[in-house]
Write a protein that holds these residues in place. Structure first.
Motif, PDB file in Angstrom:
ATOM      1  N   ALA A 115       9.482  -4.228  -0.737  1.00  0.00           N
ATOM      2  CA  ALA A 115      10.725  -4.461  -1.468  1.00  0.00           C
ATOM      3  C   ALA A 115      11.591  -5.468  -0.737  1.00  0.00           C
ATOM      4  N   VAL A 116      11.672  -5.320   0.569  1.00  0.00           N
ATOM      5  CA  VAL A 116      12.593  -6.179   1.316  1.00  0.00           C
ATOM      6  C   VAL A 116      12.036  -7.578   1.449  1.00  0.00           C
TER       7      VAL A 116
ATOM      8  N   VAL B 137      -3.566  -7.044  -0.090  1.00  0.00           N
ATOM      9  CA  VAL B 137      -4.060  -8.147   0.742  1.00  0.00           C
ATOM     10  C   VAL B 137      -2.891  -8.790   1.486  1.00  0.00           C
TER      11      VAL B 137
ATOM     12  N   MET C 287      -2.307  15.132  -4.058  1.00  0.00           N
ATOM     13  CA  MET C 287      -1.475  13.978  -3.808  1.00  0.00           C
ATOM     14  C   MET C 287      -0.283  14.361  -2.943  1.00  0.00           C
ATOM     15  N   PHE C 288       0.234  15.533  -3.187  1.00  0.00           N
ATOM     16  CA  PHE C 288       1.348  16.019  -2.406  1.00  0.00           C
ATOM     17  C   PHE C 288       0.950  16.084  -0.937  1.00  0.00           C
TER      18      PHE C 288
ATOM     19  N   GLU D 185      -3.010   8.671  -9.264  1.00  0.00           N
ATOM     20  CA  GLU D 185      -2.073   8.710 -10.379  1.00  0.00           C
ATOM     21  C   GLU D 185      -2.453   7.816 -11.541  1.00  0.00           C
TER      22      GLU D 185
ATOM     23  N   LEU E 108       6.379   0.487   1.240  1.00  0.00           N
ATOM     24  CA  LEU E 108       7.138   0.083   0.062  1.00  0.00           C
ATOM     25  C   LEU E 108       8.392  -0.672   0.448  1.00  0.00           C
ATOM     26  N   THR E 109       9.019  -0.216   1.523  1.00  0.00           N
ATOM     27  CA  THR E 109      10.238  -0.906   1.941  1.00  0.00           C
ATOM     28  C   THR E 109       9.907  -2.335   2.334  1.00  0.00           C
TER      29      THR E 109
ATOM     30  N   VAL F 164       6.610   5.133   2.784  1.00  0.00           N
ATOM     31  CA  VAL F 164       7.968   4.601   2.732  1.00  0.00           C
ATOM     32  C   VAL F 164       8.029   3.226   3.380  1.00  0.00           C
TER      33      VAL F 164
ATOM     34  N   PHE G  84       0.635  12.679   0.484  1.00  0.00           N
ATOM     35  CA  PHE G  84       1.959  12.098   0.603  1.00  0.00           C
ATOM     36  C   PHE G  84       2.706  12.692   1.776  1.00  0.00           C
TER      37      PHE G  84
END
Lengths: 256, 294, 388
Positions: free
Chosen positions: A253-254, A128, A234-235, A182, A249-250, A246, A238
């Motif tokens: 994270a950032v 969200v 999944m591969f 997963e 997630l970045t 990527v 991905f």
């Protein structure tokens, strides 16, 4: 990595270990067995897992976009508190309330059902917030124009804002799909241990645990074949959505 | 949003709530209510058939005194303290290696990121094979080098390190991706300036690279710490708590207490202890992060 | 496999009824599934479970009383089941479970070695010691007798034979510090260190079956579930061994207990559920049980059937075990005190050392176990004790 290649080679076993098998030594026995063997029920597990992952991804996209859009572009009562609540919810780890979650879902008579597995996976506070950030970047003027033209909010969101924020949508989709594919602990808890209703991960885990129990004659190629099949979808997702994965997630994270 | 009537604004508010409703309601059912229930049940004796009686602090007393719980806490702490630094160092090194401009670097990057794409359980199964004492390649390698074979998953000394190894494989690749993206954001000009100032590679690293990635590095450490505390899958699949409880971790213990022993009150107490630790750690890391940014 | 077959037969005999065999689970996940299904509201109508695991469900009121069914079903004969198991199904004056299958311990002995020493299988422990001494002299077996000295299960009937017990009948007091228990422990201890008929390494966890298979042991104490599978496990010993009932001490008692059939309290089809229970308990289906699983039946009439004696001679010869057996206590805290306290802290230390002081170990263990029992009753003060 070597390990990745080993999965492929695991279809046939030979000692001493040869890393790159010549074609005539490969056999598809193990893979075929996966589908036909009565004990393994891989086909059903694959169907289940695909259903779980796709439903979870679609629902996540819908719920997160709706919520994120409201937070980004609309007047929301108690906006500050809602945002604060969402941020707090991101901090809560699944494991801390997984047992009570089980009780709640089981009490709702969703034990061992697809809905039971998907429900907790269908929304995540993280998604969200992610969509909120992505949708904030949609130019206000675009929205204004549509409002003035008399469009209702539903149309604005789905026909206007989401295409603009397509990278965000793709990110949420890929992240949720991967997470749903997963997921292990949750399907483990909410499915009946004795029944066939399993997710691929469970099948694989059961097989692996089985090798430890009485393992003199462990069927390695079989195990590797299941692992391989468990990984391929999944591969694919991905590989296809790597960028989004990527980037998402970045971002998390950032900025998180 | 300027020339609109009160009616429109009111409708907007209602629609906004409607938009938020699905997400918030599911989150309430699947997150808030279980969370409150978890805390509440941790103060009760609750059987697997949901017969509840108040217990005060006795579950928490058990958590702090039971041999098994303490061992799980120790194991989890052990896992975390080994895993987090190794993960950070490995991820950082990998990211720096992959940051080079060399031919074929894209292919190397793809291969190095493969662990992330592989399903977690599949990776664990592969490791089951790799670490098998009789058939596994790792022991074959050791034998070729002249060492005695190690019973990786079956010995009390090597089981936990094996778990760390398995988790590191996927985790360092995962965080390397994130660190790589950050590394690439560090302006080349800063390196140039440093080199002009006569700084060698080490000083460049210390004064340009590290400060550049510091915020993200802290996040990496935070996420990996919290992830390490929650670890479940390798232990469940490969050792079920390990030879003589050597790999028994908090989450695994909570699962076992709830489903095998049927003591739901105690299991919730364990979960709440985990929650408390994670909240404390999150606050600490948030503070650290803010400090570093300044 | 067995239950699928019974379900099939039942469906044939009762057209229109659909029987689903939910799962054949292993022990570890069984309670987990039951618990989840109770919460989710879809408990199976009929369940088969270990005798002591029925107790938590009974205490929660989850099982259907069976008295009316037993009384009104003329085709079902409860008294044809062993008395011990029939008694086990009774709680607080109400019957909640009916017997299904019971296991017991028995003697396995090497007929070839016994013949060499001109011996018959022993009927008392004194005879066992004498015969083992003869085996040592005449058949050259150093340590003829074997039992798993670190597993509490085998000790239990020995304690009862000496007149002792573990928990009192009202489940409030731990009574292992009575002479009977001490005597039983001393007897096994003497087997190893005084009479020297048993290898002391068995008290430190050596594999008993391995010793048997390699011929190091001539006579061993083991369970009824091995009778029909021993030939598969040790094919070279085929024809060279036989079984005998448990030797007796001052009293002739063994262990007898196993699984019961219960009915869910929330079933929508109680009549049908009972019909299934009754059907499965018929002699021909109990016989099928043994044919398919190799485990002894519970119905005494099946044991007496000549056909059964022909097909399962060894099991038939052990018939006395089901009439001379009893079960252990169903106290809710029993599991906790048994493994953690009794087995680990009294039995194993007592057996592992030549000069262990058994009375001291026992009294210390009794105090610890009593503490657990007291704590249990303190926190469950509102619950009544066990019903007779």
């Amino acid at each position: 990595m070597i390990r990745g290649a080993l999965i492929d080679q695991g279809m046939w076993m030979h000692r001493p270990i040869i890393l790159l098998p010549s074609p005539k030594m490969l056999t598809l026995r193990a893979i075929g067995n996966c589908f036909t063997s009565q004990r393994i029920h891989l086909v059903r597990a694959l169907i289940n897992t695909t259903a779980v992952a796709s439903l979870s991804a679609i629902l996540n996209v819908i719920y997160a976009s709706m919520g994120g859009f409201a937070l980004a572009k609309m007047r929301v009562p108690f906006r500050g508190s809602i945002i604060a609540l969402l941020v707090l919810m991101i901090m809560v780890p699944f494991e801390a309330m997984m047992i009570s979650l089980f009780l709640v879902i089981a009490k709702m008579h969703l034990f061992n059902t697809l809905a039971g597995i998907v429900l907790p996976l269908s929304v995540s506070a993280f998604n969200v917030v992610l969509m909120w950030k992505f949708l904030s970047r949609v130019p206000d003027e675009l929205i204004e124009a549509a409002v003035i033209d008399g469009a209702d909010w539903g149309t604005i969101l789905f026909r206007l804002a989401m295409p603009v924020a397509a990278p965000g949508v793709a990110t949420v989709f890929v992240l949720s799909f991967v997470w749903g594919w997963e997921a292990f602990i949750w399907p483990l808890m909410i499915t009946d241990p004795g029944s066939d209703f399993n997710v691929v991960q469970q099948v694989l885990a059961a097989q692996t645990r089985g090798t430890l129990a009485g393992g003199i004659d462990v069927d390695w190629p079989q195990l590797m074949a299941i692992a391989l099949i468990a990984t391929i979808p999944m591969f694919a997702v991905f590989a296809f959505g790597q960028r989004f994965f990527v980037a998402g997630l970045t971002q998390g994270a950032v900025k998180g | 949003m300027t020339n609109r009537s009160a009616w429109d604004r009111g409708r907007e508010r209602v629609t906004a709530m409607a938009f938020l409703f699905p997400a918030m309601s599911v989150l309430t059912i699947t997150l808030l209510i279980p969370l409150l229930l978890s805390v509440g049940l941790s103060f009760t004796h609750c059987s697997r058939f949901l017969s509840i009686s108040p217990a005060g602090l006795s579950n928490y007393k058990t958590v702090l005194s039971s041999h098994l719980t303490l061992k799980s806490l120790r194991n989890t702490a052990c896992f975390t303290t080994i895993f987090v630094p190794c993960n950070a160092v490995l991820a950082m090194s990998l990211a720096m290696l992959l940051n080079e401009r060399a031919r074929g670097i894209r292919l190397v990057r793809l291969v190095c990121f493969a662990p992330v794409a592989l399903s977690g359980i599949a990776a664990i199964s592969v490791f089951r094979f790799l670490l098998d004492p009789d058939f596994g390649p790792l022991n074959s390698l050791l034998a070729a080098l002249g060492f005695a074979p190690i019973h990786w998953l079956g010995s009390e000394t090597w089981a936990m390190p094996s778990m760390v190894m398995i988790t590191l494989w996927k985790s360092s690749a995962f965080f390397a991706i994130i660190l790589l993206a950050t590394l690439q954001d560090v302006p080349v000009s800063l390196y140039e300036a440093a080199r002009v100032d006569g700084a060698g590679r080490v000083r460049q690293f210390l004064h340009v690279t590290l400060p550049g990635v510091a915020p993200v590095l802290i996040t990496v450490i935070a996420l990996s710490t919290i992830g390490a505390l929650r670890i479940f899958e390798p232990m469940y699949v490969l050792t079920s708590g390990g030879p003589n409880d050597a790999t028994q971790t908090i989450t695994l213990l909570a699962y076992r207490t709830a489903f095998q022993s049927g003591d739901i009150g105690l299991a919730n107490a364990i979960c709440c202890s985990l929650l408390a630790s994670i909240i404390v750690l999150t606050l600490i890391f948030n503070g650290l992060s803010r400090l570093v940014r300044r | 496999m067995f239950w699928d077959e019974v379900a099939r037969r039942f469906t044939l005999a009762n057209p229109g009824v659909d029987v689903q065999v939910v799962a054949d689970l292993d022990q570890g996940t069984y309670m987990q599934t039951i618990g989840s299904r109770v919460i989710g509201g879809n408990m199976p109508d009929v369940m088969i479970m270990d005798d002591w695991t029925t107790v938590p469900l009974i205490n929660e009121g989850l099982l259907h009383p069976l008295d009316d069914f037993v009384a009104s079903d003329s085709g079902y004969h409860l008294n044809e089941f062993p008395a011990a198991m029939v008694k086990d199904g009774f709680h607080g004056g109400v019957r909640f479970s009916v017997p299904w299958y019971g296991g017991f311990s028995c003697i396995f002995y090497r007929t070839d070695l016994f013949r060499r020493a001109s011996l018959q299988s022993p009927t008392t422990w004194k005879e066992l010691v004498e015969e083992c001494h003869r085996l040592q002299k005449m058949a050259g077996v150093t340590n003829p007798f074997g039992m798993e000295a670190t597993e509490g299960f085998w000790i239990m009937p020995l304690i009862w034979q000496q007149g002792g017990d573990i928990v009192s009948a009202d489940e409030r007091t731990v009574v292992i510090d009575n002479p009977g228990c001490i005597e039983a422990l001393k007897m096994v201890h003497d087997f190893m260190y005084r009479d020297r008929i048993m290898d002391p390494s068995l008290a430190r966890g050596s594999d008993l079956k391995l010793y048997w298979g390699s011929g190091r042991i001539a006579i061993m104490l083991y369970g009824s579930w091995l009778v029909e599978s021993l030939d598969k496990e040790f094919p070279d010993l085929k024809g060279k061994w036989d079984v005998a009932p448990l030797p007796s001490g001052p009293r002739n008692i063994g262990f007898y207990g196993g699984q019961h059939l219960v009915m869910s309290g929330s079933t929508a089809h109680p009549e049908l559920a009972w019909r299934f229970i009754s059907f499965a308990s018929r002699p021909e289906n109990q016989r099928l049980w043994t044919d398919l699983t190799g485990l002894p039946p519970a119905l005494q009439s099946v044991f007496d059937d000549p056909g059964f004696k022909k097909e399962h001679p060894k099991l038939a010869s052990l018939r006395s075990a089901i009439t001379h057996g009893r079960n252990n206590s169903f106290a809710p805290f029993f599991e906790e005190i048994w493994y953690d306290r009794f087995v680990n802290r009294v039995l194993q230390p007592a057996m592992a050392n030549q000069d262990s002081r058994i009375p001291d170990l026992v009294s210390r263990g009794a105090a610890e176990m009593q503490a657990v029992a007291d704590q249990y009753w303190a926190s469950h003060a509102t619950q009544e004790g066990p019903r007779p």
